[in-house]
Scaffold this motif. Structure first.
Motif, short mmCIF file in Angstrom:
data_model
loop_
_atom_site.label_atom_id
_atom_site.label_comp_id
_atom_site.label_asym_id
_atom_site.label_seq_id
_atom_site.Cartn_x
_atom_site.Cartn_y
_atom_site.Cartn_z
N THR A 67 62.57 -59.32 -59.69
CA THR A 67 62.38 -59.14 -58.24
C THR A 67 61.52 -57.92 -57.96
O THR A 67 60.62 -57.95 -57.10
CB THR A 67 63.74 -58.99 -57.55
N LEU A 68 61.78 -56.83 -58.66
CA LEU A 68 60.97 -55.61 -58.48
C LEU A 68 59.50 -55.85 -58.82
O LEU A 68 58.61 -55.41 -58.08
CB LEU A 68 61.53 -54.49 -59.35
N LEU A 69 59.25 -56.55 -59.91
CA LEU A 69 57.86 -56.79 -60.31
C LEU A 69 57.13 -57.63 -59.27
O LEU A 69 55.97 -57.33 -58.91
CB LEU A 69 57.83 -57.49 -61.67
N PHE A 70 57.78 -58.67 -58.76
CA PHE A 70 57.14 -59.50 -57.73
C PHE A 70 56.93 -58.70 -56.45
O PHE A 70 55.90 -58.83 -55.79
CB PHE A 70 57.98 -60.74 -57.45
N ALA A 71 57.93 -57.88 -56.09
CA ALA A 71 57.79 -57.08 -54.88
C ALA A 71 56.66 -56.06 -55.01
O ALA A 71 55.87 -55.87 -54.08
CB ALA A 71 59.12 -56.37 -54.58
N LEU A 72 56.55 -55.41 -56.15
CA LEU A 72 55.48 -54.44 -56.37
C LEU A 72 54.12 -55.11 -56.42
O LEU A 72 53.11 -54.53 -56.00
CB LEU A 72 55.74 -53.66 -57.67
N SER A 73 54.09 -56.35 -56.92
CA SER A 73 52.82 -57.08 -56.93
C SER A 73 52.32 -57.32 -55.52
O SER A 73 51.11 -57.37 -55.27
CB SER A 73 53.00 -58.41 -57.66
N GLY A 74 53.27 -57.47 -54.57
CA GLY A 74 52.87 -57.68 -53.18
C GLY A 74 52.18 -56.49 -52.56
O GLY A 74 51.49 -56.62 -51.54
N TYR A 75 52.34 -55.30 -53.15
CA TYR A 75 51.63 -54.12 -52.67
C TYR A 75 50.18 -54.10 -53.12
O TYR A 75 49.40 -53.23 -52.70
CB TYR A 75 52.32 -52.86 -53.18
N GLY A 76 49.79 -55.03 -54.01
CA GLY A 76 48.43 -55.04 -54.52
C GLY A 76 48.18 -54.00 -55.57
O GLY A 76 47.04 -53.56 -55.78
N ILE A 77 49.24 -53.57 -56.26
CA ILE A 77 49.11 -52.56 -57.30
C ILE A 77 48.26 -53.11 -58.45
O ILE A 77 48.50 -54.20 -58.95
CB ILE A 77 50.50 -52.12 -57.81
N GLY A 79 47.00 -54.02 -61.89
CA GLY A 79 47.73 -54.32 -63.12
C GLY A 79 48.92 -55.23 -62.89
O GLY A 79 49.48 -55.75 -63.85
N LEU A 80 49.31 -55.45 -61.62
CA LEU A 80 50.43 -56.33 -61.31
C LEU A 80 50.01 -57.53 -60.47
O LEU A 80 50.82 -58.44 -60.27
CB LEU A 80 51.54 -55.56 -60.58
N ARG A 81 48.79 -57.53 -59.98
CA ARG A 81 48.38 -58.63 -59.10
C ARG A 81 48.32 -59.97 -59.81
O ARG A 81 48.42 -61.02 -59.18
CB ARG A 81 47.01 -58.30 -58.48
#
Length: 595
Positions: A67-77, A79-81
């Motif tokens: 959940t954290l990884l998907f949520a952080l991906s939503g910030y456009g970080i 390396g996680l997009r």
């Protein structure tokens, strides 16, 4: 590419705030797993340790991290997009719901088993509160796609739509070696997840595992990662099959418990039989309700000639000869039964095959020397089937290989893996041939296929005979694994597989006509009752409920090809796939058909 919609004006919370709170809730749930959840070790899994998650805490931990990884991906970080090429918000919602489901189930199980919520320690409340916060806040995130114009904007429809996501765009091409590494890594992860499920040693942990895997896999699907991997496996089909066989080969080396290795061997046996039934039902479209009888024919034929001291025949063939005997016997029965009945269609054919299955069981029960010739020992069956010995390798004893100890069940697992590979090869080659395309044509419209010059009866008989032979092949190994064969093992329906209803449900659940579908369906339908013993008495009822839900929400099966998706779902476009999308992905038989 991520598709977001603008939040409505009546939203109670802004999108950035919803994302921040969701991230914080997932982090709180994660922190709670490092605290004690109960004060006593009477609840399995030892959830009393602080600083070291165990048992069901690990599942909550994994779900919170996802959940954290998907949520952080939503910030456009950066390396996680790459984590969300499809949808950015629906994966967060689904992963958060999975964490809440696993944590809530654990809290409920502790309370029921130990006698009340008073037995909960602060860690359980921290994780439960964090998961609840993450779920509520994730509902404030916008949907990844607009609600369809034909759908009423009710709260339920809006919520269901918020769990959907658009298909990911075509990614940039990677070097072949990188794509092969991704495939190998995906199968490595799949092996670890499957092994973890089999190794669960109490029902509460397995139920939590099912909840976590179900929501986690759905979240990965909505994120578009499963579609990306599927695209790679479709492009490198031979590499995919090799990786799958290597992963399956590694499974017994991960097992220390003989019982769990036996579960793996039985899954392979029934998955192989289900794949044979898929030739009959999935490719040729023939509803066979007595297919388990062919498994019984192969098992009985092998048992009679394998040197059992109670075998009325009193001979002992080499294993390769016993295998050929079982396969040939099933082939003969398939031709004899199919020749006079395959001119029937639909329900009439189903009734006849159901009758054959029952006739087989009653006949072998009557061949006891009293009601008929002494050939099968009647209801006592043929016990004490000796273990195999191939080239000096005794399958009945443990062997040390490269520092790993392989027990009896692991030995038979590896033997059955060879048979499974053969059956997969036969299914794939026959499905991609002209005969396979003719089977698909008969399945779609037999009258039109006959008008085009296809000899429908001959090809249906060929499919029936091939399916029977593959079942008999698996039956020869099953006889040795189970030590004995009895008539009651081969029923139309029962609480213990194999039975015809089980095999048919595996094909439908996995996806008819696909290569991997019956393997997945058989694994699920065998593993779940084997791990949850209390379900044995309700197995048929639960099968019925599962099939009803499947027909309602995913009629094409868990592993569906492009044709089935277009057939069962309205796409709002012409039912013609894109030029770069093959008509089938994991399906044999229609890639070259083009229709």
């Amino acid at each position: 590419m991520t598709t977001n919609t603008t939040p409505t004006n009546n939203a109670l919370i802004t999108v950035p705030a919803a994302r921040h709170i969701t991230t914080a809730g997932a982090a709180i749930a994660l922190i709670g797993t490092f605290l004690a959840w109960t004060w006593t070790a009477e609840f399995p899994g030892d959830l009393t340790v602080t600083g070291y998650p165990g048992g069901l805490q690990v599942l909550t931990l994994v779900g919170a991290v996802l959940t954290l990884l998907f949520a952080l991906s939503g910030y456009g970080i950066k390396g996680l997009r790459w984590l969300t090429p499809g949808g950015a918000n629906s994966p967060v919602r689904l992963a958060a719901i999975g964490v809440l489901g696993t944590t809530g189930f654990t809290v409920g199980a502790i309370s029921v088993k130990l006698g009340g919520v008073v037995n909960l320690e602060p860690g359980a409340w921290v994780s439960l509160t964090g998961a609840l916060i993450a779920v509520i806040a994730s509902l404030g995130l916008p949907a990844d796609q607009e609600l369809d114009d034909t759908t009423r904007p009710t709260p339920l429809n809006r919520f269901v739509n918020s769990l959907r996501a658009p298909a990911p765009e075509r990614p940039k091409e990677l070097p072949n070696w990188a794509e092969i590494l991704i495939i190998a890594g995906a199968f490595g992860v799949a092996l670890y997840v499957f092994t973890y499920g089999i190794d669960t040693d109490y029902a509460e942990l397995f139920i939590g595992y099912i909840i976590s895997v179900a929501f986690g896999f759905t979240a990965l699907t909505r994120a578009g990662l499963i579609a990306r991997i599927t695209r790679l496996t479709t492009k490198h089909r031979n590499v995919t099959l090799t990786a799958a066989l290597v992963a399956a080969f590694c499974f017994p080396f991960t097992q220390q418990n003989e019982q769990y290795a036996l579960i793996g061997a039985n899954i392979l046996i029934f998955a192989t039989v289900a794949l044979g039934l898929n030739v009959v039902v999935g490719l040729a479209g023939l509803l066979d309700l007595g297919y388990v009888a062919f498994l019984g024919v192969g098992a009985y034929a092998a048992a009679l000639v394998s040197g059992s001291p109670l075998s009325p025949v009193g001979v002992q063939f080499p294993f390769w000869a016993a295998v050929l005997t079982g396969a040939a016997a099933s082939l003969v029965f398939g031709v004899v039964i199919g020749a006079p009945t395959l001119r029937l269609r639909g329900d009439y054919l189903a009734i006849v095959t159901l009758g054959f299955g029952e006739i087989f069981r009653l006949t072998v029960n009557a061949l006891n020397g009293v009601s008929g010739p002494d050939l099968t020992n009647g209801s006592q069956g043929i016990p004490s089937i000796p273990d195999l010995n191939l080239f000096g390798f005794d399958f009945g004893v443990s062997h040390d290989i490269a520092g790993f100890t392989l027990g009896r069940s692991a030995n038979y697992y590896l033997l059955m893996l060879v048979f499974t590979a053969v059956v997969v090869l036969v299914f794939r080659r026959s499905g991609e041939s002209r005969i396979g395309r003719a089977w698909v044509a008969i399945r779609e419209d037999e009258t039109a296929a006959t008008a085009m010059g296809i000899n429908a009866f001959r090809l249906k008989l060929l499919a029936f005979a091939l399916g029977a032979t593959l079942a008999g092949l698996a039956g020869t190994v099953q006889a040795h694994v189970s030590y004995t064969v009895t008539p009651e093992q081969y029923q139309f329906a029962g609480s213990v597989p194999p039975n015809s209803a089980f095999l048919l449900a595996a094909v439908i659940l996995g996806g008819m006509g696909t290569l991997s579908g019956p393997l997945v369906g058989a694994a699920l339908l065998y593993l779940i009752p084997a791990k949850l013993q209390f379900m044995q008495d309700y197995q048929l009822f639960l099968f019925g409920i599962a099939l009803i839900l499947l027909m309602r929400f995913r009629p094409e099966g868990l592993v569906a090809d492009r044709r089935k998706q277009l057939e069962f779902h309205e796409t709002g476009q012409l039912d013609v796939p894109a030029e770069d999308a093959p008509l089938t992905q994991t399906t044999a038989g229609t890639t070259k058909a083009g229709a």
